[in-house]
Design a protein around this motif. Structure first.
Motif, PDB file in Angstrom:
ATOM      1  N   GLU A 152      33.863  33.431  29.964  1.00 42.11           N
ATOM      2  CA  GLU A 152      34.392  34.670  30.536  1.00 42.11           C
ATOM      3  C   GLU A 152      35.405  35.342  29.619  1.00 42.11           C
ATOM      4  O   GLU A 152      36.017  34.698  28.761  1.00 42.11           O
ATOM      5  CB  GLU A 152      35.078  34.371  31.881  1.00 42.11           C
ATOM      6  N   ILE A 153      35.586  36.629  29.857  1.00 40.73           N
ATOM      7  CA  ILE A 153      36.665  37.400  29.264  1.00 40.73           C
ATOM      8  C   ILE A 153      37.630  37.777  30.387  1.00 40.73           C
ATOM      9  O   ILE A 153      37.208  38.270  31.428  1.00 40.73           O
ATOM     10  CB  ILE A 153      36.149  38.690  28.591  1.00 40.73           C
ATOM     11  N   HIS A 154      38.916  37.521  30.191  1.00 37.51           N
ATOM     12  CA  HIS A 154      39.947  37.928  31.147  1.00 37.51           C
ATOM     13  C   HIS A 154      40.840  38.957  30.454  1.00 37.51           C
ATOM     14  O   HIS A 154      41.424  38.675  29.399  1.00 37.51           O
ATOM     15  CB  HIS A 154      40.778  36.735  31.602  1.00 37.51           C
ATOM     16  N   LEU A 155      40.952  40.113  31.040  1.00 35.40           N
ATOM     17  CA  LEU A 155      41.679  41.229  30.427  1.00 35.40           C
ATOM     18  C   LEU A 155      42.777  41.731  31.351  1.00 35.40           C
ATOM     19  O   LEU A 155      42.572  41.884  32.550  1.00 35.40           O
ATOM     20  CB  LEU A 155      40.695  42.358  30.106  1.00 35.40           C
ATOM     21  N   LYS A 156      43.950  41.993  30.748  1.00 35.98           N
ATOM     22  CA  LYS A 156      45.044  42.643  31.474  1.00 35.98           C
ATOM     23  C   LYS A 156      45.614  43.749  30.588  1.00 35.98           C
ATOM     24  O   LYS A 156      45.716  43.597  29.370  1.00 35.98           O
ATOM     25  CB  LYS A 156      46.171  41.647  31.818  1.00 35.98           C
ATOM     26  N   THR A 157      46.002  44.857  31.218  1.00 38.41           N
ATOM     27  CA  THR A 157      46.574  45.978  30.471  1.00 38.41           C
ATOM     28  C   THR A 157      47.400  46.844  31.408  1.00 38.41           C
ATOM     29  O   THR A 157      47.192  46.835  32.626  1.00 38.41           O
ATOM     30  CB  THR A 157      45.471  46.827  29.815  1.00 38.41           C
ATOM     31  N   ASP A 158      48.325  47.589  30.821  1.00 40.40           N
ATOM     32  CA  ASP A 158      49.069  48.580  31.586  1.00 40.40           C
ATOM     33  C   ASP A 158      48.496  49.975  31.375  1.00 40.40           C
ATOM     34  O   ASP A 158      48.967  50.936  31.974  1.00 40.40           O
ATOM     35  CB  ASP A 158      50.536  48.588  31.160  1.00 40.40           C
ATOM     36  N   ASN A 159      47.469  50.076  30.520  1.00 35.78           N
ATOM     37  CA  ASN A 159      46.940  51.373  30.117  1.00 35.78           C
ATOM     38  C   ASN A 159      45.641  51.671  30.876  1.00 35.78           C
ATOM     39  O   ASN A 159      44.612  51.042  30.621  1.00 35.78           O
ATOM     40  CB  ASN A 159      46.694  51.381  28.607  1.00 35.78           C
ATOM     41  N   PHE A 175      27.789  42.682  30.196  1.00 39.85           N
ATOM     42  CA  PHE A 175      28.730  41.871  30.959  1.00 39.85           C
ATOM     43  C   PHE A 175      28.745  42.284  32.422  1.00 39.85           C
ATOM     44  O   PHE A 175      28.604  43.461  32.753  1.00 39.85           O
ATOM     45  CB  PHE A 175      30.141  41.995  30.391  1.00 39.85           C
ATOM     46  N   ILE A 176      28.931  41.318  33.285  1.00 45.70           N
ATOM     47  CA  ILE A 176      29.117  41.561  34.708  1.00 45.70           C
ATOM     48  C   ILE A 176      30.606  41.426  35.003  1.00 45.70           C
ATOM     49  O   ILE A 176      31.259  40.487  34.549  1.00 45.70           O
ATOM     50  CB  ILE A 176      28.314  40.567  35.556  1.00 45.70           C
ATOM     51  N   LEU A 177      31.135  42.363  35.781  1.00 45.70           N
ATOM     52  CA  LEU A 177      32.560  42.379  36.075  1.00 45.70           C
ATOM     53  C   LEU A 177      32.838  41.777  37.445  1.00 45.70           C
ATOM     54  O   LEU A 177      32.049  41.892  38.371  1.00 45.70           O
ATOM     55  CB  LEU A 177      33.094  43.811  36.029  1.00 45.70           C
ATOM     56  N   LYS A 178      33.985  41.139  37.570  1.00 47.96           N
ATOM     57  CA  LYS A 178      34.421  40.594  38.852  1.00 47.96           C
ATOM     58  C   LYS A 178      35.951  40.589  38.905  1.00 47.96           C
ATOM     59  O   LYS A 178      36.617  40.748  37.885  1.00 47.96           O
ATOM     60  CB  LYS A 178      33.886  39.173  39.059  1.00 47.96           C
ATOM     61  N   ASN A 179      36.475  40.410  40.108  1.00 49.38           N
ATOM     62  CA  ASN A 179      37.927  40.313  40.316  1.00 49.38           C
ATOM     63  C   ASN A 179      38.680  41.443  39.614  1.00 49.38           C
ATOM     64  O   ASN A 179      39.657  41.223  38.901  1.00 49.38           O
ATOM     65  CB  ASN A 179      38.446  38.954  39.835  1.00 49.38           C
ATOM     66  N   ILE A 180      38.208  42.664  39.853  1.00 54.33           N
ATOM     67  CA  ILE A 180      38.852  43.837  39.276  1.00 54.33           C
ATOM     68  C   ILE A 180      40.071  44.212  40.116  1.00 54.33           C
ATOM     69  O   ILE A 180      39.991  44.296  41.336  1.00 54.33           O
ATOM     70  CB  ILE A 180      37.872  45.020  39.215  1.00 54.33           C
ATOM     71  N   GLU A 209      37.855  40.421  35.113  1.00 52.37           N
ATOM     72  CA  GLU A 209      37.161  39.291  34.510  1.00 52.37           C
ATOM     73  C   GLU A 209      35.725  39.729  34.246  1.00 52.37           C
ATOM     74  O   GLU A 209      35.165  40.514  34.990  1.00 52.37           O
ATOM     75  CB  GLU A 209      37.185  38.072  35.438  1.00 52.37           C
ATOM     76  N   ALA A 210      35.150  39.226  33.161  1.00 52.89           N
ATOM     77  CA  ALA A 210      33.794  39.614  32.808  1.00 52.89           C
ATOM     78  C   ALA A 210      33.035  38.406  32.283  1.00 52.89           C
ATOM     79  O   ALA A 210      33.606  37.540  31.603  1.00 52.89           O
ATOM     80  CB  ALA A 210      33.822  40.709  31.748  1.00 52.89           C
ATOM     81  N   TYR A 211      31.748  38.354  32.608  1.00 52.34           N
ATOM     82  CA  TYR A 211      30.901  37.276  32.104  1.00 52.34           C
ATOM     83  C   TYR A 211      29.523  37.832  31.798  1.00 52.34           C
ATOM     84  O   TYR A 211      29.148  38.911  32.283  1.00 52.34           O
ATOM     85  CB  TYR A 211      30.810  36.123  33.112  1.00 52.34           C
ATOM     86  N   LEU A 212      28.774  37.108  30.996  1.00 54.37           N
ATOM     87  CA  LEU A 212      27.455  37.581  30.585  1.00 54.37           C
ATOM     88  C   LEU A 212      26.408  37.284  31.628  1.00 54.37           C
ATOM     89  O   LEU A 212      26.456  36.273  32.324  1.00 54.37           O
ATOM     90  CB  LEU A 212      27.067  36.939  29.254  1.00 54.37           C
ATOM     91  N   ARG A 213      25.418  38.162  31.696  1.00 56.30           N
ATOM     92  CA  ARG A 213      24.290  37.935  32.600  1.00 56.30           C
ATOM     93  C   ARG A 213      23.525  36.704  32.163  1.00 56.30           C
ATOM     94  O   ARG A 213      23.412  36.424  30.966  1.00 56.30           O
ATOM     95  CB  ARG A 213      23.340  39.139  32.574  1.00 56.30           C
TER      96      ARG A 213
END
Length: 233
Positions: free
Chosen positions: A169-176, A192-197, A229-233
């Protein structure tokens, strides 16, 4: 705006005294320093793959933070999850030196640092070797002409695809918000499939969030933190 100011501040920092010597003197916790001669090497000469099992002494999952700064997040998460190994990447030597010197003193067993540019990760890390990629408050490069420098631009996503294990998975955080919206589109368009946005992370019931230095500052200013959070199909 805040993330851009952060980047500009880092780039304008006064060069630390004895920086080159201090980098050289760093012990086992700094695995790679990418010198200026890197781009003069042939394609084959650029490869210097890290044996992660040998480095950490086990087969535990390895997670990767890209753009670790002074290592605040990396130290916290490594302490919280001792059964997981962590690599923290930062291309600016003037910044990562503090993290490396701290690691030499504290000697965390499951944390190592790499002083390289993110676009060169595949020269050092084998394919399907990383279980999670953290992108914490990456520079948004707000001008459209600079979008290819954003860490969620497709050329970087192609690197992550090769690095991630099946189910990684990719976990991303930003203020922008602009960078966040760009990342949602880019990730979605590149498989990528997104979750927990989350559009305001700290307005929610937090259970497993580890704050970065900049995150604390932005929250204190009343700014929302965007996360996905993002993960591959």
């Amino acid at each position: 705006k805040n993330a851009r100011l952060k980047y500009n501040f880092l780039m304008r920092m006064r060069r630390k005294s004895r920086l080159d010597e201090r980098i050289t003197e760093c012990g086992e916790h700094l695995l790679i320093t990418e010198g200026s001669d890197f781009y003069k090497k042939s394609e084959q000469e650029k490869y210097d793959l890290i044996d992660l099992k040998q480095v950490f002494g086990n087969d535990n999952p390895v997670m990767l933070e890209i753009g670790c700064g002074k290592g605040g997040f990396a130290f916290k998460i490594a302490e919280k999850y001792p059964e997981t190994n962590f690599l923290a990447v930062e291309k600016i030597s003037n910044v990562i030196i503090e993290a490396c010197e701290k690691a030499d003193k504290e000697k965390p067993k499951n944390l190592r640092f790499i002083n390289i540019a993110a676009e060169n990760l595949l020269y050092y890390l084998g394919e399907h070797s990383i279980s999670r990629v953290f992108l914490n408050f990456s520079c948004p490069y707000p001008k459209y002409t600079y979008r290819n420098r954003r860490l969620t631009y497709f050329r970087y996503l192609d690197i992550y695809k090769k690095l991630l294990v099946n189910g990684g998975e990719i976990h991303l955080k930003t203020d922008n918000r602009g960078f966040f919206e760009f990342s949602i589109q880019s990730l979605s368009e590149n498989g990528f499939i997104l979750k927990n946005i989350s559009l305001d992370l700290h307005a929610e019931d937090l259970t497993d969030n580890i704050e970065t230095e900049y995150e604390k500052m932005f929250v204190a200013q009343g700014k929302p933190i965007y996360r996905l959070e993002a993960y591959l199909r």
